[in-house]
Design a protein around this motif. Structure first.
Motif, PDB file in Angstrom:
ATOM      1  N   ASP A  52       0.817  -1.208   0.000  1.00 47.34           N
ATOM      2  CA  ASP A  52       0.000   0.000   0.000  1.00 47.34           C
ATOM      3  C   ASP A  52       0.853   1.262   0.000  1.00 47.34           C
ATOM      4  OD1 ASP A  52      -2.653  -1.193   2.201  1.00 47.34           O
ATOM      5  OD2 ASP A  52      -2.136  -1.695   0.155  1.00 47.34           O
ATOM      6  N   VAL A  53       2.170   1.155  -0.165  1.00 44.89           N
ATOM      7  CA  VAL A  53       3.051   2.310  -0.058  1.00 44.89           C
ATOM      8  C   VAL A  53       2.647   3.416  -1.024  1.00 44.89           C
ATOM      9  CG1 VAL A  53       5.410   3.125  -0.409  1.00 44.89           C
ATOM     10  CG2 VAL A  53       4.983   1.079   0.932  1.00 44.89           C
TER      11      VAL A  53
ATOM     12  N   SER B  68      -1.866   9.809  -0.800  1.00 47.68           N
ATOM     13  CA  SER B  68      -2.652  10.606   0.155  1.00 47.68           C
ATOM     14  C   SER B  68      -1.742  11.473   1.026  1.00 47.68           C
ATOM     15  CB  SER B  68      -3.542   9.711   1.016  1.00 47.68           C
ATOM     16  OG  SER B  68      -2.763   8.827   1.789  1.00 47.68           O
ATOM     17  N   ASN B  69      -0.560  10.959   1.408  1.00 48.60           N
ATOM     18  CA  ASN B  69       0.361  11.747   2.227  1.00 48.60           C
ATOM     19  C   ASN B  69       0.855  12.964   1.456  1.00 48.60           C
ATOM     20  OD1 ASN B  69       0.111   9.934   4.345  1.00 48.60           O
ATOM     21  ND2 ASN B  69       2.000   8.850   3.866  1.00 48.60           N
TER      22      ASN B  69
ATOM     23  N   ALA C 254       4.775   6.129   4.742  1.00 43.15           N
ATOM     24  CA  ALA C 254       4.207   5.321   5.818  1.00 43.15           C
ATOM     25  C   ALA C 254       2.701   5.477   5.927  1.00 43.15           C
ATOM     26  CB  ALA C 254       4.859   5.690   7.145  1.00 43.15           C
ATOM     27  N   ASP C 255       2.076   4.420   6.383  1.00 44.18           N
ATOM     28  CA  ASP C 255       0.661   4.464   6.741  1.00 44.18           C
ATOM     29  C   ASP C 255       0.528   5.473   7.881  1.00 44.18           C
ATOM     30  OD1 ASP C 255      -1.860   4.036   7.863  1.00 44.18           O
ATOM     31  OD2 ASP C 255      -1.699   1.849   7.794  1.00 44.18           O
ATOM     32  N   PRO C 256      -0.307   6.478   7.736  1.00 41.09           N
ATOM     33  CA  PRO C 256      -0.425   7.488   8.794  1.00 41.09           C
ATOM     34  C   PRO C 256      -0.802   6.887  10.152  1.00 41.09           C
ATOM     35  CG  PRO C 256      -1.546   8.231   6.810  1.00 41.09           C
ATOM     36  CD  PRO C 256      -1.141   6.797   6.579  1.00 41.09           C
TER      37      PRO C 256
ATOM     38  N   ALA D 111       6.904  -1.594   5.610  1.00 38.60           N
ATOM     39  CA  ALA D 111       6.259  -1.334   4.326  1.00 38.60           C
ATOM     40  C   ALA D 111       7.146  -1.801   3.177  1.00 38.60           C
ATOM     41  CB  ALA D 111       5.959   0.150   4.176  1.00 38.60           C
TER      42      ALA D 111
ATOM     43  N   HIS E 192      -0.379   5.206   0.231  1.00 34.05           N
ATOM     44  CA  HIS E 192      -0.005   6.103   1.327  1.00 34.05           C
ATOM     45  C   HIS E 192       0.734   7.319   0.773  1.00 34.05           C
ATOM     46  CE1 HIS E 192      -1.437   3.157   4.048  1.00 34.05           C
ATOM     47  NE2 HIS E 192      -0.406   2.344   3.944  1.00 34.05           N
TER      48      HIS E 192
ATOM     49  N   THR F  54       8.617  -1.502  -0.155  1.00 34.29           N
ATOM     50  CA  THR F  54       8.747  -0.298  -0.973  1.00 34.29           C
ATOM     51  C   THR F  54       9.414  -0.548  -2.309  1.00 34.29           C
ATOM     52  OG1 THR F  54      10.820   0.282   0.106  1.00 34.29           O
ATOM     53  CG2 THR F  54       8.808   1.249   1.016  1.00 34.29           C
TER      54      THR F  54
END
Length: 192
Positions: free
Chosen positions: A16-17, A23-24, A81-83, A92, A20, A94
């Motif tokens: 899911d990196v 959205s990050n 990173a996942d918040p 994670a 993330h 990557t």
């Protein structure tokens, strides 16, 4: 010998990196009050890449994510990173190489002068990873637990065998390659 770049891929069987990072990036850019164009100028990453990354539809190099983080005044971990995760235990995936056994996982991070990152890597036989230079003052510490790792750097090449380590400036062009016939496993600490 297969050659893999430092590109993170957005295929669905991967981590899911990138979700993330998407959205990050949007959240951090808006929080900084920057337009996509202003961030592109500040980071040296194209506006098109930023638009695509925020839209979740791109492959991006780890070093480009690093440049975006730098321009936003945060570290690499804040980008990927996942918040909801703690920085001490990120875990994670990557990067994945051409061989299914070649992976890089960001395990965690702790504060340093700026940042410190702990990574777990494996490279399958014949696989490699090419990095872009980090900013001045960055260093890497590598510990090889299995196999043999060749590190080619602008200031010279070295081969690190299981049980041994290397420490060097990563503010130069460098690459890793599996120097043996079996899987090579190593721990990487990035400090800036």
């Amino acid at each position: 010998m297969p050659h893999m770049s430092n590109i993170m891929h957005s295929q669905s069987d991967r981590s899911d990196v990138l979700a993330h990072a998407s959205s990050n990036l949007r959240r951090l850019r808006q929080s900084a009050g920057l337009s996509q164009e202003a961030l592109a100028k500040a980071s040296g990453v194209s506006r098109r890449m930023i638009v695509n990354l925020e839209g979740g539809d791109t492959n991006i190099s780890l070093s480009s994510l690093d440049r975006l983080a730098w321009a936003l005044g945060v570290d690499f971990v804040a980008m990927v990173a996942d918040p909801a995760a703690t920085v001490q235990r990120i875990e994670a995936l990557t990067w994945r190489g051409g061989d299914e056994k070649s992976v890089a996982t960001l395990l965690g991070s702790v504060p340093a002068a700026s940042s410190a990152q702990l990574w777990s890597w494996t490279l399958g036989p014949g696989d490699s990873y090419v990095a872009e230079p980090d900013p001045p003052g960055w260093h890497e510490m590598i510990f090889v637990s299995e196999g043999r790792l060749r590190i080619d750097k602008d200031d010279g090449a070295l081969t690190v065998s299981a049980g041994d380590f290397a420490i060097y400036s990563s503010a130069q062009q460098f690459s890793y390659s599996n120097a043996g016939d079996a899987v090579t496993c190593f721990t990487r600490v990035v400090v800036c």
